[in-house]
Design an enzyme around this catalytic site. Structure first.
Site, PDB file in Angstrom:
ATOM      1  CG  ASP A   1      43.205  64.467  34.409  1.00 58.90           C
ATOM      2  OD1 ASP A   1      44.448  64.460  34.356  1.00 58.90           O
ATOM      3  OD2 ASP A   1      42.518  63.589  33.852  1.00 58.90           O
TER       4      ASP A   1
HETATM    5  C1  BGC Z   1      45.154  61.862  32.369  1.00 60.32           C
HETATM    6  C2  BGC Z   1      45.294  61.302  33.764  1.00 60.32           C
HETATM    7  C3  BGC Z   1      46.740  61.276  34.172  1.00 60.32           C
HETATM    8  C4  BGC Z   1      47.328  62.660  34.036  1.00 60.32           C
HETATM    9  C5  BGC Z   1      48.777  62.746  34.452  1.00 60.32           C
HETATM   10  C6  BGC Z   1      45.926  63.151  32.177  1.00 60.32           C
HETATM   11  O1  BGC Z   1      45.957  63.533  30.838  1.00 60.32           O
HETATM   12  O2  BGC Z   1      43.788  62.067  32.099  1.00 60.32           O
HETATM   13  O3  BGC Z   1      44.746  60.009  33.817  1.00 60.32           O
HETATM   14  O4  BGC Z   1      46.872  60.793  35.484  1.00 60.32           O
HETATM   15  O5  BGC Z   1      47.228  63.068  32.682  1.00 60.32           O
HETATM   16  O6  BGC Z   1      49.614  62.096  33.594  1.00 60.32           O
END
Ligand code: BGC
Length: 753
Positions: free
Chosen positions: A286
């Protein structure tokens, strides 16, 4: 040729025809593996680490200034948020024409509930209990994304959520692993199709692996402590279903899990995902979750964070750059092996090959223009929205409203908010495209109905200044639609709440409208269950609409006037008080079951132990009756299957949908089990007076559980099945599971030994 020869020739030909696609797929797989090895053999260490790097673009879809040079040097394998054919093609051209090995980039983006045409938020889609519609929604989202140069969506979000304070409950399918798994399969199929190299499909990403929804206190990013049994029985099933449906990628999560953060957890990332489930795609971290291993104080510095994440099985690093910065040094120090790095590269290249990026790296602007906001997609989202609506309450048939009203008051700022209509994570959606409820009502009703709009208050409804005007509008109208709830940014990422009340003074506004004494209905817009006790007790009708997407206003207006008959069901429990949380239907028992007449039983002093609205609840403008529950057997062996069926009849005066739900209860077992568990459901549409028999199958996968040694098995004993229209009540029956013994040997006396 004899008849027998002709028969065997025919059989041979049929088998060959059937085997051809399998053989073709096997050949394609072998070709991909050969191409990967050939490429890997030519890559420098820097180029390998480059494939493991993903960097962010600008919010509007452009790439950042440094990125062309990184791509040219082979130091960047993927981006997120770069989108729109012009942007993606420009950067891709550098990758496939100017970099040494010409490895294409894979462009990722959060397409959570639609790309440009926005669908209802995932929790709303889950309320449809309709995997086919959910699959179609994902398919439309995929078609628009791929046309806009996006190859890969960071969806579906598969986190089970039992805590409505957690804002990300809106992004998932609610509290139940069985419903969650069914919708996981649907979404993976919708995004990827049978082959995600197709020009209208994208690679899906199962996230957030895992138990991210168990955040303590419902506070986003917080730590989690979950037993292995609960992981395997509650949090894993949607992810496992995604793997079985062929999902291309996984995303490791932010949370610490039982002391080992999920972005460095060898048990979840390697033992379960690769070892037990044989997942062969790649895992992306993530956003900076590799770097955050330092905040967790698991990693002692940047290099250590890189080693822990890559070593545990996180293949691609999102945004932080520790693999790149420290990979060579870790290799020199023997803290990472070349084999570990090669394996991560292999997995990423495998997905790039399978996505067809080496053959078709570019997207096409004409295709992009044709796909985005295409009328067919508008119809699909309107239908999805209609199927997502949940009628929570409807006393004395308050709904649907009469079309011949002379006047209608519409109260509540949300009724006229395009931005809120499209929800918290709306891809490349534009608020200008969204149809609000007010606009839809104006379009729907004839000029003979006067519509008076009065906001009452602006979000977050801090002041009651506009209440008088709203009450006047209600008094002067034949009926009032009161639209209440949360603004879209009150749920989603980093949007946890400690209260589940209607924000601000909205309940006071509702009380004032109620006191006006004219007919009214409540329309809710929100991203989580709310403790709407006053409304549940006093308001005649409540329609839950969540955030219904680009065409959501039309769907809600259709439901208010009876052109759509709501048939959705809650995928989450609505509590009465935030202090009841976690409150979910498939809870364990206690030694002191709740009993109002006995103090020393499990309950609260100040609130009932029961939910306000249970999981699976949802009404209709018609009525249904369930009768004739039949089981194919009273006893089955532990490895056997049985079918059961029930008749559902529309006994009312309108066509409508019922979701027939099957719950299973184990009478006694070697580890304690939930009071009941959903093991089947089907949404059926019936005309007035129409009946249908709905059939379910129960197999070992439904009957089994993880025992004390973490083995999945079916134990002999009694089970109860309940078939109903929510998680409360229904028809019940029971059956017995007996131990399957190995066949007994016959002895000469004829007696069974
Ligand atoms: C979120 C994810 C997301 C990623 C990219 C993160 O802050 O937890 O769900 O896919 O950002 O945008």
């Amino acid at each position: 040729m004899s008849k027998a020869q002709r028969m065997s020739l025919a059989l041979f030909l049929v088998l060959n025809i059937l085997a051809a696609p399998v053989a073709q797929a096997q050949r394609a797989r072998r070709d991909v593996e050969r191409s990967i090895e050939a490429l890997l053999a030519r890559m420098t260490l820097e180029e390998k680490l480059g494939q493991l790097q993903q960097l962010d673009g600008h919010a509007d879809g452009r790439y950042k200034d440094e990125q062309p040079e990184l791509v040219r040097k082979g130091l960047l394998g993927s981006t997120l948020n770069v989108r729109g054919v012009r942007n993606t093609n420009e950067l891709q051209r550098i990758a496939v024409e100017e970099s040494r090995l010409k490895i294409p980039l894979i462009f990722g983006f959060d397409v959570i509930h639609g790309y440009r045409t926005i669908f209802p938020v995932p929790l709303a889609e889950a309320s449809s209990w309709d995997p086919a519609s959910v699959e179609r929604a994902a398919q439309v989202a995929a078609a628009e994304s791929r046309a806009a140069g996006v190859h890969w969506t960071f969806a579906p979000m598969l986190d089970i959520a039992r805590d409505a304070r957690w804002g990300r409950i809106v992004e998932g399918s609610g509290e139940d692993p069985y419903l969650g798994a069914a919708l996981a399969r649907a979404r993976v199929r919708g995004f990827q199709g049978a082959d995600y190299s197709a020009p209208d499909r994208v690679v899906a990403c199962a996230k957030h692996w895992v138990a991210y929804g168990a955040a303590e206190g419902g506070r986003d990013y917080n730590t989690t402590e979950v037993s292995e049994t609960t992981l395997r029985e509650i949090y894993f099933p949607p992810f496992r279903a995604a793997v079985e449906a062929g999902v291309g990628t996984f995303m490791s999560a932010f949370n610490d899990l039982n002391g080992v953060p999920t972005s460095a957890n060898p048990f979840t990332l390697t033992r379960v995902l690769r070892g037990e489930w044989k997942f062969d795609g790649f895992v992306v971290s993530d956003y900076e979750s590799v770097k955050e291993l330092m905040n967790h104080k698991l990693a002692d510095g940047e290099a250590d964070a890189a080693r822990l994440a890559l070593g545990a099985g996180v293949d691609m690093e999102m945004v932080s750059r520790l693999y790149n910065k420290h990979g060579a040094e870790l290799l020199r120090q023997n803290r990472l092996t070349r084999a570990e790095i090669d394996e991560a590269v292999r997995r990423i290249l495998r997905v790039k090959f399978r996505a067809g990026l080496f053959d078709n790296p570019y997207a096409d602007e004409a295709r992009e223009r044709a796909a985005l906001m295409n009328p067919e997609h508008q119809r699909a989202t309107r239908e999805m929205a209609a199927r997502s609506l949940v009628l929570l309450k409807n006393e004395r048939e308050t709904l649907p409203l009469d079309r011949n009203l002379r006047s209608l008051a519409v109260v509540g700022a949300l009724a006229d908010s395009q931005l809120d209509m499209i929800g918290s994570w709306s891809g490349d959606g534009r608020k200008e495209d969204a149809v609000t409820l007010l606009a839809a009502l104006r379009a729907k009703l004839s000029p003979r109905t006067e519509i008076k709009f009065a906001k009452g208050c602006d979000a977050p409804c801090a002041s009651g200044e506009g209440f008088d005007e709203a009450v006047r509008a209600a008094r002067e109208s034949d009926a009032t639609v009161v639209v209440l709830g949360e603004s879209a940014d009150m749920s989603g990422e980093a949007a946890s709440r400690s209260s589940l009340e209607l924000p601000g003074r909205q309940t006071d506004l509702l009380k004032a409208i109620h006191a006006a004494g004219k007919p009214y209905v409540v329309v809710l817009m929100n991203g989580r269950p709310l403790t709407i006790n006053w409304a549940a007790e006093n308001s005649p009708a409540i329609l839950e609409t969540w955030f219904a997407g680009t065409q959501g206003g039309h769907a809600v207006a259709d439901a208010l006037f009876g052109d759509v008959n709501p048939g959705g069901k809650l995928p989450v429990t609505f509590p009465r008080a935030v202090g009841q949380i976690p409150l979910y239907y498939n809870h364990k028992r206690t030694g002191r079951p709740s009993d109002a007449n006995n103090k020393y039983t499990s309950k609260y002093l100040d609130v009932a132990w029961t939910p306000l609205f249970p999981f699976g609840h949802g009404l209709s403008y018609t009525q249904f009756r369930l009768t004739g529950l039949q089981l194919s057997a009273a006893r089955i062996p532990a490895d056997g299957r049985m079918t059961l069926s029930v008749e559902v009849e529309n006994t009312g005066r309108r066509a409508g949908d019922e979701v027939v739900q099957l719950y299973l209860t184990d009478a006694a077992s070697s580890v304690t089990r939930p009071v009941k568990e959903l093991k089947g459901f089907e949404r059926v549409t019936l005309r007035p007076g129409e009946k249908r028999r709905v059939q379910f199958t129960l197999a070992p996968e439904h009957l089994g559980f993880y025992d004390r040694e973490m083995r999945f098995r079916v134990e002999p004993g009694a089970f109860t099945v309940t078939v109903g229209n929510s998680s409360e009540g229904g028809l019940t029956s029971s059956f017995e599971v007996f131990e399957q013994r190995t066949p007994r040997r016959r002895v000469s006396s004829g007696r069974v030994n």
